[in-house]
Enzyme design. Sequence first.
Site, short mmCIF file in Angstrom:
data_model
loop_
_atom_site.label_atom_id
_atom_site.label_comp_id
_atom_site.label_asym_id
_atom_site.label_seq_id
_atom_site.Cartn_x
_atom_site.Cartn_y
_atom_site.Cartn_z
CG HIS A 155 -6.85 1.10 -1.92
ND1 HIS A 155 -7.07 0.08 -0.87
CD2 HIS A 155 -7.88 1.50 -2.98
CE1 HIS A 155 -8.44 -0.19 -0.77
NE2 HIS A 155 -9.00 -0.23 -1.86
CG HIS A 199 -4.85 0.86 3.83
ND1 HIS A 199 -3.86 -0.67 2.67
CD2 HIS A 199 -5.69 0.28 2.60
CE1 HIS A 199 -4.13 -0.53 1.74
NE2 HIS A 199 -5.42 0.26 1.78
CB CYS A 240 -1.13 -0.48 1.04
SG CYS A 240 -0.30 0.25 3.23
#
Length: 397
Positions: free
Chosen positions: A347, A335, A275
């Site tokens: 993402h 994240h 990520c």
Amino acid sequence: MKKTLFHKAFVLILIALNISCDTNLEEKKISNDEIDSIKDFFAPDKRTALFNVEVLEDPSGLKLVGESNLPKAVDSLKATLKEIGIQVVDEIKILPSSDLKGKTMAVINISAANLRSTPKHSAELATQAILGTEVNVLKKEEDWYLIQTPDEYLAWVDAGGIQLMDENSLSQWATSNKIIYTNTYGHAYDLTDTTIRVSDLVAGSLLKVLEEGERYYKVQFPDGRQALVSKEEASDYTNWLSGLTYDANALIETSKSLMGVPYLWGGTSTKGVDCSGFTKTIYYMNGMVIPRDASQQVHTGKPIDSIADFSKLDKGDLLFFGRKATDSTSEKVVHVGMWIGDNQFIHSSNMVRISSVDKNASNYDEYNVNRYLRTKRLLKEEDKNIINLKKALQIKG
């Protein structure tokens, strides 16, 4: 009488030894406390700073052992201990190691070097570094080198991933004319037969330019290999930098070019990204080097929102997700994604994809919305943790 004198002498020796032991234990405890304090101040993040120091008992007193790449931190520790009256023998190794014989710098020599948490191929993939990246070399263990990347990340690379250089050779590399590979993925080809591949390339790869032809750049790798790269897939690095717009639409265009790229823990190249490796790659391909991990990126830039008021967000903002703080636990960022407008963010989760914060959307991401923490703005923000490549080149020039 003699027995009594001997007994008294023996008792005095025991008392002296106990006092000495108690003193050593107390001084050792104080020294360890000071080590922890210095580490918290100079090296709070072990991913970017090395301060592995401990105090040991020695027949002649206490000694400091270990290693660090922070000489100021070591000097501060010794000065503090001296000030409070604790005498220690300094055996701390300051990195880079003298065993490197001056070759304390290197350039990544393959498309994407896999950097490990410990010096072995089976170790965790900590991060990656792209071809042409200049790194500092701290020490060697067998066929592995501990290096530090431009974003200050510390990790291990095998010898095949880098070309070692001294100060002079790195200066020659750094000041040479280069191209940057701008396609998502491709190859460099043999000088006489373009059906033969010399190496694969990923977006962001940097190579020294030897000649510019009609269709190809003749380039040189850090280890001296020569090859051809299609001009349709690369740009002159200086021209590329000068043409950067530093706007959100460019970030979005870059991010969407990676749609479907697989998730890879530790990945920061277009072969695979985690990520934060994804957001790092987006920003790098738009002239900015940002911190490696989501938990580091969250401390960068300008605060925008922390109450899920997505109307405040602009394209290019970074959204952070994780565990919210409670009375007994601290916040944990795990994240990150980038806002692209229309209630959507892009993402890397299983693969690079687009999700929505709109409950009525088909791509609504309930899981991440429920663990949303905050949004930060990095684009066009002045921050010591963001390297602007255009400005860096001007300074270097």
